[in-house]
Structure formats: C-alpha cells, structure tokens
Design a protein around this motif. Sequence first.
Motif, PDB file in Angstrom:
ATOM      1  N   THR A  93     -29.476  34.858  -1.971  1.00  0.00           N
ATOM      2  CA  THR A  93     -29.070  33.459  -2.038  1.00  0.00           C
ATOM      3  C   THR A  93     -27.571  33.400  -2.335  1.00  0.00           C
ATOM      4  OG1 THR A  93     -31.242  32.765  -2.837  1.00  0.00           O
ATOM      5  CG2 THR A  93     -29.403  31.251  -3.206  1.00  0.00           C
ATOM      6  N   VAL A  94     -26.819  32.658  -1.515  1.00  0.00           N
ATOM      7  CA  VAL A  94     -25.380  32.491  -1.716  1.00  0.00           C
ATOM      8  C   VAL A  94     -25.071  30.995  -1.802  1.00  0.00           C
ATOM      9  CG1 VAL A  94     -23.071  32.944  -0.832  1.00  0.00           C
ATOM     10  CG2 VAL A  94     -24.889  34.593  -0.415  1.00  0.00           C
ATOM     11  N   PRO A  95     -24.659  30.514  -2.988  1.00  0.00           N
ATOM     12  CA  PRO A  95     -24.250  29.104  -3.085  1.00  0.00           C
ATOM     13  C   PRO A  95     -22.896  28.895  -2.377  1.00  0.00           C
ATOM     14  CG  PRO A  95     -24.810  30.038  -5.245  1.00  0.00           C
ATOM     15  CD  PRO A  95     -24.652  31.181  -4.294  1.00  0.00           C
ATOM     16  N   ILE A  96     -22.827  27.932  -1.489  1.00  0.00           N
ATOM     17  CA  ILE A  96     -21.580  27.535  -0.832  1.00  0.00           C
ATOM     18  C   ILE A  96     -21.175  26.194  -1.429  1.00  0.00           C
ATOM     19  CG2 ILE A  96     -20.405  27.136   1.349  1.00  0.00           C
ATOM     20  CD1 ILE A  96     -21.533  29.941   1.119  1.00  0.00           C
ATOM     21  N   VAL A  97     -20.025  26.154  -2.118  1.00  0.00           N
ATOM     22  CA  VAL A  97     -19.656  24.961  -2.894  1.00  0.00           C
ATOM     23  C   VAL A  97     -18.291  24.436  -2.451  1.00  0.00           C
ATOM     24  CG1 VAL A  97     -21.000  25.686  -4.905  1.00  0.00           C
ATOM     25  CG2 VAL A  97     -18.616  26.399  -4.695  1.00  0.00           C
ATOM     26  N   PRO A  98     -18.050  23.101  -2.650  1.00  0.00           N
ATOM     27  CA  PRO A  98     -16.729  22.540  -2.346  1.00  0.00           C
ATOM     28  C   PRO A  98     -15.692  23.073  -3.331  1.00  0.00           C
ATOM     29  CG  PRO A  98     -18.139  20.889  -3.362  1.00  0.00           C
ATOM     30  CD  PRO A  98     -19.003  22.074  -3.099  1.00  0.00           C
ATOM     31  N   VAL A  99     -14.481  23.340  -2.848  1.00  0.00           N
ATOM     32  CA  VAL A  99     -13.428  23.906  -3.694  1.00  0.00           C
ATOM     33  C   VAL A  99     -12.086  23.263  -3.372  1.00  0.00           C
ATOM     34  CG1 VAL A  99     -14.537  26.159  -4.003  1.00  0.00           C
ATOM     35  CG2 VAL A  99     -13.025  25.789  -2.052  1.00  0.00           C
ATOM     36  N   SER A 100     -11.157  23.448  -4.313  1.00  0.00           N
ATOM     37  CA  SER A 100      -9.775  23.011  -4.107  1.00  0.00           C
ATOM     38  C   SER A 100      -8.884  23.950  -4.900  1.00  0.00           C
ATOM     39  CB  SER A 100      -9.582  21.569  -4.572  1.00  0.00           C
ATOM     40  OG  SER A 100      -8.226  21.163  -4.419  1.00  0.00           O
ATOM     41  N   THR A 101      -7.708  24.242  -4.346  1.00  0.00           N
ATOM     42  CA  THR A 101      -6.743  25.101  -5.042  1.00  0.00           C
ATOM     43  C   THR A 101      -5.658  24.223  -5.653  1.00  0.00           C
ATOM     44  OG1 THR A 101      -7.157  26.930  -3.527  1.00  0.00           O
ATOM     45  CG2 THR A 101      -5.124  27.004  -4.791  1.00  0.00           C
ATOM     46  N   VAL A 102      -5.457  24.370  -6.957  1.00  0.00           N
ATOM     47  CA  VAL A 102      -4.503  23.522  -7.682  1.00  0.00           C
ATOM     48  C   VAL A 102      -3.567  24.393  -8.496  1.00  0.00           C
ATOM     49  CG1 VAL A 102      -6.109  21.584  -7.811  1.00  0.00           C
ATOM     50  CG2 VAL A 102      -6.077  23.279  -9.656  1.00  0.00           C
ATOM     51  N   THR A 103      -2.414  23.814  -8.858  1.00  0.00           N
ATOM     52  CA  THR A 103      -1.463  24.526  -9.709  1.00  0.00           C
ATOM     53  C   THR A 103      -1.865  24.363 -11.175  1.00  0.00           C
ATOM     54  OG1 THR A 103      -0.015  22.596  -9.827  1.00  0.00           O
ATOM     55  CG2 THR A 103       0.418  24.196  -8.074  1.00  0.00           C
ATOM     56  N   VAL A 104      -1.415  25.303 -11.970  1.00  0.00           N
ATOM     57  CA  VAL A 104      -1.658  25.242 -13.419  1.00  0.00           C
ATOM     58  C   VAL A 104      -0.361  24.829 -14.102  1.00  0.00           C
ATOM     59  CG1 VAL A 104      -2.370  26.517 -15.462  1.00  0.00           C
ATOM     60  CG2 VAL A 104      -3.410  27.034 -13.235  1.00  0.00           C
ATOM     61  N   ARG A 105      -0.429  23.746 -14.872  1.00  0.00           N
ATOM     62  CA  ARG A 105       0.760  23.235 -15.579  1.00  0.00           C
ATOM     63  C   ARG A 105       0.669  23.593 -17.056  1.00  0.00           C
ATOM     64  NH1 ARG A 105       1.588  18.880 -18.596  1.00  0.00           N
ATOM     65  NH2 ARG A 105      -0.417  17.942 -17.955  1.00  0.00           N
ATOM     66  N   PRO A 106       1.644  24.358 -17.560  1.00  0.00           N
ATOM     67  CA  PRO A 106       1.615  24.688 -18.988  1.00  0.00           C
ATOM     68  C   PRO A 106       2.003  23.475 -19.824  1.00  0.00           C
ATOM     69  CG  PRO A 106       3.605  25.560 -17.980  1.00  0.00           C
ATOM     70  CD  PRO A 106       2.788  24.994 -16.868  1.00  0.00           C
ATOM     71  N   ASP A 107       1.263  23.221 -20.876  1.00  0.00           N
ATOM     72  CA  ASP A 107       1.542  22.085 -21.761  1.00  0.00           C
ATOM     73  C   ASP A 107       2.274  22.617 -22.997  1.00  0.00           C
ATOM     74  OD1 ASP A 107       1.637  19.763 -23.171  1.00  0.00           O
ATOM     75  OD2 ASP A 107      -0.530  19.561 -23.456  1.00  0.00           O
ATOM     76  N   LEU A 108       3.631  22.600 -22.920  1.00  0.00           N
ATOM     77  CA  LEU A 108       4.434  23.087 -24.037  1.00  0.00           C
ATOM     78  C   LEU A 108       4.696  21.958 -25.021  1.00  0.00           C
ATOM     79  CD1 LEU A 108       7.089  25.379 -22.263  1.00  0.00           C
ATOM     80  CD2 LEU A 108       4.787  25.948 -23.075  1.00  0.00           C
ATOM     81  N   ARG A 109       4.565  22.280 -26.283  1.00  0.00           N
ATOM     82  CA  ARG A 109       4.815  21.303 -27.331  1.00  0.00           C
ATOM     83  C   ARG A 109       5.917  21.817 -28.255  1.00  0.00           C
ATOM     84  NH1 ARG A 109       0.231  17.881 -27.810  1.00  0.00           N
ATOM     85  NH2 ARG A 109      -0.563  17.660 -25.670  1.00  0.00           N
ATOM     86  N   GLY A 110       6.876  20.904 -28.599  1.00  0.00           N
ATOM     87  CA  GLY A 110       7.935  21.254 -29.518  1.00  0.00           C
ATOM     88  C   GLY A 110       9.140  21.861 -28.829  1.00  0.00           C
ATOM     89  N   GLN A 111      10.141  22.208 -29.647  1.00  0.00           N
ATOM     90  CA  GLN A 111      11.378  22.799 -29.157  1.00  0.00           C
ATOM     91  C   GLN A 111      11.662  24.084 -29.928  1.00  0.00           C
ATOM     92  OE1 GLN A 111      13.249  21.798 -26.615  1.00  0.00           O
ATOM     93  NE2 GLN A 111      11.849  20.066 -26.227  1.00  0.00           N
ATOM     94  N   PRO A 112      12.353  25.053 -29.242  1.00  0.00           N
ATOM     95  CA  PRO A 112      12.699  26.283 -29.957  1.00  0.00           C
ATOM     96  C   PRO A 112      13.645  25.995 -31.122  1.00  0.00           C
ATOM     97  CG  PRO A 112      12.981  26.535 -27.585  1.00  0.00           C
ATOM     98  CD  PRO A 112      12.776  25.078 -27.835  1.00  0.00           C
ATOM     99  N   LEU A 113      13.881  27.006 -31.908  1.00  0.00           N
ATOM    100  CA  LEU A 113      14.827  26.913 -33.012  1.00  0.00           C
ATOM    101  C   LEU A 113      16.189  26.471 -32.481  1.00  0.00           C
ATOM    102  CD1 LEU A 113      15.108  27.612 -36.097  1.00  0.00           C
ATOM    103  CD2 LEU A 113      15.982  29.837 -35.347  1.00  0.00           C
ATOM    104  N   GLU A 114      16.926  25.702 -33.281  1.00  0.00           N
ATOM    105  CA  GLU A 114      18.248  25.246 -32.852  1.00  0.00           C
ATOM    106  C   GLU A 114      19.111  26.451 -32.491  1.00  0.00           C
ATOM    107  OE1 GLU A 114      21.946  22.449 -34.428  1.00  0.00           O
ATOM    108  OE2 GLU A 114      20.114  22.656 -35.624  1.00  0.00           O
TER     109      GLU A 114
END
Length: 406
Positions: A214-235
């Motif tokens: 048995t092989v499931p055939i499923v709908p797919v989409s290729t998307v980019t991965v966006r990094p969620d950065l929080r804050g700022q580096p040291l001055e």
Amino acid sequence: MGRYFSSDAALKVISVLVALVMWMYVMNEQNPQVTYVIRDVPVQLKYLDDSKLALKDPTQQYFVNVKVRARRSIITGLKAEDIVAEANLRGRIEGENLLPVSVNVPAGVELLDFSPREIMVVLDAVVEEQMPVYVDVKGVPAEGFAARTPVATPQAVLVKGPRTLVNSIRRAVVELDVTGKNGVVTATLPVRVVDAKGNEQRGVTFRPDMVEVTVPIVPVSTVTVRPDLRGQPLEGFVVREVRVEPSVVMITGNSDALKNIREISTEPVNISGLARSIAADAELQMPRGILPFDEALKKVKVVVEIERVQSRTVSFSSSDISFRNLGEGLTAVPEEGQFVLTVRGPESIINKADKNSVEIYADASGLGEGEYSLRIRAEVPEPYQVIRIEPENVKVTIQKDYRAGL
C-alpha cells in the motif's frame, strides 16, 4: 552296431570342437577384445540430505575417465551415459568432503580402471533467515502529489537455502509503479530476492512469494522555511548571515489549505545579547491540519552568524543620485555636490560596501516643475545598515524633459 554309434559320437564331438575353434578364430580376428577409455563420465551425487545440506556450488559437475575392455562390437556402441559413476553423500558434513567414486559398467564390459577415484565436494548448511521487504516505488505521481512511505504486508519473507547464497542476499524487493496516481495505491506483487548489486539470487526458496503493498499518494507543496529571530545581538555586533538547513521543506495536508501557504516559520530563536555565532535546532510551526511530508522531520537547524560590527564611508556625487517617481515628461537636474554615506556591517565584509552596491535616490513624488531640496536616501543589501548621509539633502531643479518627445 556299437562300433557305429561310437564313431558317430566322435564325429559330433570333433564337429563341435572345430566349430568352437572357428568361432574363436572369427571372434579374435574379426571382433577382438579391445581396451578403451571412456572420458567425462558424469558422477552422480547420491543420498544428499537436502533438508540439512546443499551443494555450495549447484552448477559444479564432476567427471571421471573410465578404462574398460570388451569386444570391439560392444566398445563401438559404448557411451558415457552407459556407465554409472556415483558418490555417496550420506552422513557428510558442511564444508569439504573427499568422497570415493564407485563405477559400474554394462554386462560384457570389463572395468579396468578409472580416475579420479575420489572427488572433493563442498557442502553448505541449509539455513533460514528473515529478510525485510523493500518496496521500490517507480514513476512520478500526478502533479502536486507525492508518494509517502509504502507499507508491505507481511513486512518480511523467510528465505531458505545454502548458507553462502542466503548470506549474499541483501533484501527482498517488490516494485510498484505510481505514475500519474493521486490516491492510495494497493497491489499484490511478486517478491524478488537480490544481492548487493541488485542481481536476482536464484538457488533459494522463500515464503511468501507475494506481498500486498500500500502506497499513500498525498497532496504536497514545497515551501521556504523562515527563521523567526527574536532580539538583537550585543551592542557592537551584528548578524552577518542567517541560514536554515533545510531551507525548503515539503508539506502535506488539505489541497485547498496548501494553496495559500508559501512559507513555514520556525519557533522563536533568541539572539538577544549574543556576541558569537550560534546554531540552534528549531521546531517548525505548522498550521493546523498541515504536516511535514517527511514524517521524521520535526526540527530544522538555524545558523546565525554574528560578527563584530565596523563602519565604512562611501563617497558619491550628485550624479550618482537617481530620482524616483518623477512626473511624466519631467526630468531632475541636481546641483553639483559631493556627499558621504556611512554604513556599518560585519567586519569580515565591510570593505565590500561601495557605491556600486548601494542604491542612492531621492523621492520626487507629486512634484512639478521648480526648485526643491530633497532628502537623500540609500538602500543597502543585508547585512549592511545605513548610518547617515552627509549632507542629508540635495538641491534639484525639476523641469520638462525635452528629450521625451524625440
């Protein structure tokens, strides 16, 4: 009368003796005894307990050369298959076995000699081993669909045969073509057992010889991965580069929902106060009803390169300034002057910042003919930042562009 019968018997005896002498003469002169060697007589291997042992090389054949004597008329028609050569395998063991050969010849034929008198037969133990079933999915499903991990039932087959052959088998294989499919594909397929090079291995048995796949055939989409950065580096430090590994992922779910998704973000990655580069594993923030196509993909690696910041000045003239959003048929003529742009960025690449990498412009939206003092702006590629422009404004005359009608 007795004398008559006595002489008659004597004549009969003499006749028989003469006939015998004549027969012996004819046989010895016309059909004499001859010696001959029958070559390549096959040796039959008898009484092998094939539930426990097997020939290591089933293609191996054994032969003997047999020396016989018989009348020429018999020798003329004698063939290798008329002679029986055997080796007894009863009670033998795994490995090398030196076996005596016995030879039987037809009636009227005298066995003089044969060689070899012994043969070396190598035996393998008959073993059983479970082999996992690998499903080789062929073809490409319908556009916008992909094949998930196939499932075979049962998931393994029991292979039986000579130890050497069984050990050479790497897996049991079935092939399923999913070309153009857009739903679950189920099929009952024949199993093949193959070696490390993918060659089908014969000389063994296995069960079952058919499995359901048995092989499931499923709908797919290729998307980019966006990094969620929080804050700022040291001055005094700046983010030089951010990488995500992998940078794109395949997702699956409801077809309508997939159409509206262009990117997937990571969980927040905190870089507040950092003065060094980091690499962090971050979970993907999947919308409701959406899953990674790769079921094992739970996290991605976010690499944030942080460097000490440095500044650099870039000199430019008024002729390097472009004017955006000019009205139709108008042109801008700036007053000649020199300007200095100060940018900052990572110390390892700050020297690459020059006026060719900077877009310097002024916005002339809604302005008609006349003289104006416009604010100079600059756009720099990441990870550079604009600190200031001196002087901040440029004097410009907006007038009709007489070249427009030419």
